[in-house]
Design an enzyme around this catalytic site. Structure first.
Site, PDB file in Angstrom:
ATOM      1  N   ASN A  10    -119.319  11.990  74.359  1.00 61.09           N
ATOM      2  CA  ASN A  10    -118.933  10.849  75.201  1.00 61.09           C
ATOM      3  C   ASN A  10    -118.771  11.377  76.624  1.00 61.09           C
ATOM      4  O   ASN A  10    -117.746  11.943  76.964  1.00 61.09           O
ATOM      5  CB  ASN A  10    -117.615  10.241  74.683  1.00 61.09           C
ATOM      6  CG  ASN A  10    -117.078   9.157  75.608  1.00 61.09           C
ATOM      7  OD1 ASN A  10    -117.821   8.615  76.443  1.00 61.09           O
ATOM      8  ND2 ASN A  10    -115.803   8.824  75.463  1.00 61.09           N
ATOM      9  N   TRP A  11    -119.821  11.167  77.416  1.00 62.04           N
ATOM     10  CA  TRP A  11    -119.814  11.736  78.774  1.00 62.04           C
ATOM     11  C   TRP A  11    -118.914  10.969  79.727  1.00 62.04           C
ATOM     12  O   TRP A  11    -118.683  11.418  80.855  1.00 62.04           O
ATOM     13  CB  TRP A  11    -121.237  11.762  79.340  1.00 62.04           C
ATOM     14  CG  TRP A  11    -122.115  12.800  78.715  1.00 62.04           C
ATOM     15  CD1 TRP A  11    -121.742  13.791  77.839  1.00 62.04           C
ATOM     16  CD2 TRP A  11    -123.522  12.964  78.925  1.00 62.04           C
ATOM     17  NE1 TRP A  11    -122.827  14.543  77.502  1.00 62.04           N
ATOM     18  CE2 TRP A  11    -123.935  14.063  78.154  1.00 62.04           C
ATOM     19  CE3 TRP A  11    -124.472  12.277  79.692  1.00 62.04           C
ATOM     20  CZ2 TRP A  11    -125.262  14.498  78.127  1.00 62.04           C
ATOM     21  CZ3 TRP A  11    -125.795  12.699  79.661  1.00 62.04           C
ATOM     22  CH2 TRP A  11    -126.177  13.808  78.882  1.00 62.04           C
ATOM     23  N   LYS A  12    -118.486   9.762  79.317  1.00 67.55           N
ATOM     24  CA  LYS A  12    -117.686   8.919  80.223  1.00 67.55           C
ATOM     25  C   LYS A  12    -118.487   8.713  81.528  1.00 67.55           C
ATOM     26  O   LYS A  12    -119.715   8.662  81.475  1.00 67.55           O
ATOM     27  CB  LYS A  12    -116.309   9.536  80.444  1.00 67.55           C
ATOM     28  CG  LYS A  12    -115.636   9.871  79.099  1.00 67.55           C
ATOM     29  CD  LYS A  12    -114.204  10.247  79.181  1.00 67.55           C
ATOM     30  CE  LYS A  12    -113.693  10.545  77.773  1.00 67.55           C
ATOM     31  NZ  LYS A  12    -112.273  10.842  77.725  1.00 67.55           N
ATOM     32  N   HIS A 100    -112.735   2.166  73.187  1.00 67.71           N
ATOM     33  CA  HIS A 100    -112.175   3.454  73.621  1.00 67.71           C
ATOM     34  C   HIS A 100    -110.847   3.179  74.331  1.00 67.71           C
ATOM     35  O   HIS A 100    -110.718   2.181  75.042  1.00 67.71           O
ATOM     36  CB  HIS A 100    -113.157   4.170  74.555  1.00 67.71           C
ATOM     37  CG  HIS A 100    -112.740   5.581  74.847  1.00 67.71           C
ATOM     38  ND1 HIS A 100    -111.765   5.883  75.774  1.00 67.71           N
ATOM     39  CD2 HIS A 100    -113.128   6.763  74.305  1.00 67.71           C
ATOM     40  CE1 HIS A 100    -111.580   7.197  75.784  1.00 67.71           C
ATOM     41  NE2 HIS A 100    -112.396   7.749  74.904  1.00 67.71           N
ATOM     42  N   GLU A 102    -109.635   4.279  76.956  1.00 64.79           N
ATOM     43  CA  GLU A 102    -109.759   4.089  78.409  1.00 64.79           C
ATOM     44  C   GLU A 102    -110.205   2.658  78.719  1.00 64.79           C
ATOM     45  O   GLU A 102    -109.796   2.075  79.720  1.00 64.79           O
ATOM     46  CB  GLU A 102    -110.734   5.133  78.992  1.00 64.79           C
ATOM     47  CG  GLU A 102    -110.079   6.514  79.027  1.00 64.79           C
ATOM     48  CD  GLU A 102    -111.045   7.688  78.929  1.00 64.79           C
ATOM     49  OE1 GLU A 102    -112.265   7.505  79.090  1.00 64.79           O
ATOM     50  OE2 GLU A 102    -110.557   8.811  78.658  1.00 64.79           O
ATOM     51  N   GLU A 172    -108.548   8.677  67.815  1.00 68.92           N
ATOM     52  CA  GLU A 172    -108.297   9.425  69.047  1.00 68.92           C
ATOM     53  C   GLU A 172    -106.866   9.194  69.515  1.00 68.92           C
ATOM     54  O   GLU A 172    -106.582   8.202  70.198  1.00 68.92           O
ATOM     55  CB  GLU A 172    -109.262   8.967  70.143  1.00 68.92           C
ATOM     56  CG  GLU A 172    -110.710   9.213  69.807  1.00 68.92           C
ATOM     57  CD  GLU A 172    -111.559   9.346  71.070  1.00 68.92           C
ATOM     58  OE1 GLU A 172    -112.209  10.386  71.210  1.00 68.92           O
ATOM     59  OE2 GLU A 172    -111.544   8.429  71.907  1.00 68.92           O
ATOM     60  N   GLY A 178    -108.274  14.433  76.825  1.00 69.08           N
ATOM     61  CA  GLY A 178    -108.377  15.042  78.148  1.00 69.08           C
ATOM     62  C   GLY A 178    -107.159  15.860  78.552  1.00 69.08           C
ATOM     63  O   GLY A 178    -107.025  16.251  79.708  1.00 69.08           O
ATOM     64  N   SER A 217    -109.536  16.363  72.982  1.00 67.23           N
ATOM     65  CA  SER A 217    -109.542  17.794  73.308  1.00 67.23           C
ATOM     66  C   SER A 217    -110.212  18.655  72.237  1.00 67.23           C
ATOM     67  O   SER A 217    -109.756  19.758  71.933  1.00 67.23           O
ATOM     68  CB  SER A 217    -108.120  18.287  73.610  1.00 67.23           C
ATOM     69  OG  SER A 217    -107.603  17.606  74.738  1.00 67.23           O
ATOM     70  N   GLY A 238    -115.226  14.449  74.522  1.00 67.20           N
ATOM     71  CA  GLY A 238    -115.315  14.092  75.935  1.00 67.20           C
ATOM     72  C   GLY A 238    -115.636  15.318  76.771  1.00 67.20           C
ATOM     73  O   GLY A 238    -116.787  15.750  76.868  1.00 67.20           O
ATOM     74  N   GLY A 239    -114.607  15.914  77.357  1.00 65.14           N
ATOM     75  CA  GLY A 239    -114.759  17.033  78.300  1.00 65.14           C
ATOM     76  C   GLY A 239    -115.722  18.116  77.843  1.00 65.14           C
ATOM     77  O   GLY A 239    -116.614  18.524  78.598  1.00 65.14           O
TER      78      GLY A 239
END
Ligand code: PGA
Length: 254
Positions: A10-12, A100, A102, A172, A178, A217, A238-239
Site C-alpha cells: 500500500n504505497w499511499k 483504510h 486513513e 490494522e 506508520g 509497521s 505501507g512504509g
C-alpha cells in the site's frame, strides 16, 4: 484449510508513475520467477500509476496483481474527483483497499460507506481488502473486540458466503500504522482469530477461506514471526513497501 499468503504493498500517496515502473522492475529482479505461485503479490499504487504498473506487470508476465487504494461505490456520475469500480476493473485492477483507517479518519468514511464500496467492488469483480482496526485508546479501554465486530459486521453486510470466501480482510491496529510499533504476533493472532470468528457467524465455511492480513509497521525482520501464526494469511504493508528490496524480503518471508 490451506490459504495462499497474500502480500500487498500500500504505497499511499507516494511514487510518480516513473518511480512506480522502476519499483516493479526492481521487484521483478529481486524475486524468483515462481514467487507468485507461492504468494499472491499485490501492488496498490496511487491512481495515477495504476496504468504504468499494470502494463509493466502484464508486459513481462510477472503474475503480480494490481490494486487500488480506494474507489467510489457508484458506477458513474457527478462525483468530482472520484473513481468507480468499473473504471478500475477496465484498467486490469484486481484488488481494492477499502475502509483504510486513513480514509476513515481523514475523509470521514463510515462503516456504511465502506459497506457500499465492498458491495460495489464485488459486483465489478474486484477483490476487496476490507480494513478494520482499533485505536490505542480503544485497545487500552478494552473495547478492541467490540470495535472489530462492529466494523466486520457492518462492512460485510449483504455479502454472500461465496463472495466472502474470495475476499481479503486486513487487521490494522491504528496505533501500529506508520509508528514502528508492530502488534506482537500473539496479539495480532488473537485479534485476527477473533475476526475470523465474526466471519464464521455469517458462514463457517467462508470464514475458513477468507484471507486475513495483518498490517501496521510490517518489516522484513518481523514478517516471519507474524506469518508463523495460524490465522495470519499475509500483510498489508505501507512504509516498507516503498522500497523494492524490503518488499521483496517480505514477499519472500519463508
Ligand atoms: P505501515 O502502514 O506499514 O507504514 O505501518 C500499513 C498500512 O497503513 O496499510
Amino acid at each position: 484449510m490451506k490459504r495462499k499468503p497474500v502480500m500487498a504493498a500500500n504505497w499511499k500517496m507516494n511514487k510518480t508513475h516513473i518511480e512506480a515502473q522502476l519499483f516493479v522492475e526492481e521487484l521483478r529482479n529481486r524475486l524468483k520467477p515462481d514467487a507468485p505461485d507461492k504468494v499472491d503479490i499485490v501492488i496498490c499504487p496511487p491512481f495515477t500509476s495504476i496504468r504504468t504498473v499494470q502494463t509493466t506487470i502484464d508486459g513481462d508476465d510477472l503474475g503480480f496483481g494490481v490494486g487500488a487504494q480506494n474507489m467510489h461505490w457508484e458506477d458513474a456520475g457527478a462525483y468530482t474527483g472520484e473513481v468507480s469500480a468499473a473504471m478500475l476493473a477496465k484498467l486490469g485492477v484486481k484488488y481494492v483497499v477499502l475502509g483504510h483507517s486513513e480514509r476513515r479518519e481523514y475523509f470521514d468514511e463510515t462503516d456504511e460507506m465502506v459497506n457500499k464500496k465492498v458491495q460495489a467492488a464485488i459486483e465489478a469483480g474486484l477483490t476487496p481488502i476490507l480494513c478494520v482496526g482499533e485505536t490505542l485508546e480503544e485497545r487500552e479501554s478494552g473495547v478492541t473486540e467490540e470495535k472489530l465486530a462492529r466494523q466486520i459486521t457492518a462492512g460485510l453486510k449483504g455479502v454472500k458466503p461465496e463472495q466472502m470466501k474470495t475476499m481479503i480482510v486486513a487487521y490494522e491496529p491504528i496505533w501500529a500504522i506508520g509508528t514502528g510499533k508492530t502488534a506482537s504476533p500473539s496479539d495480532a493472532e488473537s485479534s485476527i482469530a477473533f475476526i475470523r470468528g465474526c466471519c464464521a457467524s455469517i458462514s463457517a465455511e467462508a470464514a475458513e477461506a477468507v484471507r486475513i492480513q495483518y498490517g501496521g509497521s510490517v518489516k522484513p525482520d518481523n514478517i516471519a514471526e507474524l506469518m508463523a501464526e495460524p490465522n495470519i494469511d499475509g500483510a498489508l504493508v505501507g512504509g516498507a513497501s516503498l522500497d523494492a528490496a524490503d518488499f521483496a524480503r517480505i514477499v519472500d518471508f519463508a
